[in-house]
Design an enzyme around this catalytic site. Structure first.
Site, mmCIF file in Angstrom:
data_model
loop_
_atom_site.group_PDB
_atom_site.id
_atom_site.type_symbol
_atom_site.label_atom_id
_atom_site.label_comp_id
_atom_site.label_asym_id
_atom_site.label_seq_id
_atom_site.Cartn_x
_atom_site.Cartn_y
_atom_site.Cartn_z
ATOM 1 N N HIS A 61 -34.278 24.481 -33.621
ATOM 2 C CA HIS A 61 -33.570 23.197 -33.561
ATOM 3 C C HIS A 61 -33.441 22.549 -34.947
ATOM 4 O O HIS A 61 -33.592 21.343 -35.112
ATOM 5 C CB HIS A 61 -34.279 22.238 -32.603
ATOM 6 C CG HIS A 61 -34.239 22.670 -31.167
ATOM 7 N ND1 HIS A 61 -34.727 23.890 -30.754
ATOM 8 C CD2 HIS A 61 -33.781 22.043 -30.048
ATOM 9 C CE1 HIS A 61 -34.568 24.002 -29.445
ATOM 10 N NE2 HIS A 61 -33.992 22.914 -28.988
ATOM 11 N N GLU A 105 -49.182 18.992 -33.302
ATOM 12 C CA GLU A 105 -48.694 19.968 -34.280
ATOM 13 C C GLU A 105 -49.656 20.165 -35.451
ATOM 14 O O GLU A 105 -49.794 21.291 -35.952
ATOM 15 C CB GLU A 105 -47.324 19.540 -34.805
ATOM 16 C CG GLU A 105 -46.218 19.604 -33.763
ATOM 17 C CD GLU A 105 -46.095 18.343 -32.913
ATOM 18 O OE1 GLU A 105 -45.159 18.264 -32.102
ATOM 19 O OE2 GLU A 105 -46.946 17.443 -33.063
#
Length: 317
Positions: free
Chosen positions: A112, A61
């Site tokens: 999420h 990420e």
């Protein structure tokens, strides 16, 4: 005022996917980056139709954020996608230095989010991401309430210049905002008018606020409901205009009570028009494993909690 009704439950992440599909067709500068979660972020159509503009970064990420920042230099509009926990907490330094401080036109898109991630538990249920992102100078923070609004926000971000954080969720939730409802970054949407209390809600709590308003009406309490989809910049004018009429306010969000919408509203009140406020939020704790419905009930993030908060705040007027 128009009546908002559930036209069928959908997940907000699919609204993001639909928005990306449309952007892929409309704007050749839009590129997508994903951290090994193509299906979860609904990037499938974008990848299929525009493989030359899709980058699978893998479980890296920090690299994804750095690459996205670099792509803006060539005029691209990068949309990064992973879970909210990994979109913010895991890569905060990269966002701060390479995106916010450098004022890069990166759209950090996070699925999420909050307790409604559900069974994956506390390690994945980030409840502090709004606070993390709104503290970064120049960062726009958007938290959408349903499928239609998430799609509209995704489209709007492509035309918005500057770093932005878009927060949405995993479960299916009522889809009640009209597909043609204009989405203006930084402008709240008045859903129902009232005279006794202002309820400002964001994300999954907006629908719960509408249900609460109906229950309150049956009790003889007139509630004004405002959909705050943009946490930063906050529509202070809309809040103060409503508060001048109702004299008290309840904030509702699927986020830690510390650092979220409620605290932003408190600042507006303190500087302009002090008034009683009650918070519907997670009370300074982590989440746990459970179904979204079980968790929203246990942590009191539902219409019943909003009704109770309204009854408390009205007594403080």
């Amino acid at each position: 005022m128009k009546k908002y009704t559930n036209t069928g439950s959908k997940d907000t992440r699919s609204g993001f996917g639909a928005g990306m599909t449309e952007l892929g067709q409309k704007n050749e500068n839009v590129v997508a980056l994903c951290a090994d979660l193509i299906g979860s972020l609904k990037f499938d159509d974008f990848k299929k139709n525009h493989p030359e503009r899709f980058f699978q970064i893998g479980i890296a990420e920090a690299n994804m954020i750095g690459i996205a920042a670099g792509l803006t230099i060539g005029g691209k509009i990068p949309f990064t996608g992973t879970f909210a926990n990994f979109s913010t907490g895991r890569v905060y330094d990269q966002i701060r230095q390479s995106v916010a401080y450098s004022d890069k036109n990166v759209k950090i898109c996070a699925s999420h989010a909050g307790l409604t991630l559900g069974e994956d538990g506390a390690t994945h249920q980030i409840l502090e991401d709004i606070g993390l992102m709104k503290m970064l100078p120049g960062m726009t923070v958007i938290n959408t309430c349903d499928y239609n609004q998430t799609k509209a926000a995704t489209l709007a971000l492509a035309d918005h210049q500057g770093p932005a954080y878009l927060r949405f969720g995993r479960p299916v939730v009522p889809n009640f905002m009209p597909a043609d409802e204009p989405f203006v970054i930084g402008k709240a949407i008045l859903l129902s008018e009232g005279t006794d209390v202002t309820i400002v809600a964001t994300g999954h709590l907006v629908w719960e606020a509408l249900i609460a308003a109906e229950a309150l009406e049956a009790k003889g309490i007139s509630a004004e409901v405002i959909n705050i989809h943009t946490i930063k910049p906050l529509d202070e004018e809309a809040i103060l205009k409503s508060l001048a009429k109702t004299k008290c306010i309840v904030t509702a969000e699927e986020h830690n009570i510390l650092g979220g919408l409620g605290e932003s509203v408190s600042r507006v009140l303190a500087l302009n028009q002090p008034a009683p406020q009650e918070f519907v939020a997670v009370n300074d704790s982590f989440g746990e494993s459970g179904t979204p419905a079980q968790l929203m009930d246990k942590y009191k993030l539902n219409n019943e909690a909003i009704v109770a908060a309204v009854e408390r705040v009205i007594k403080r007027k």
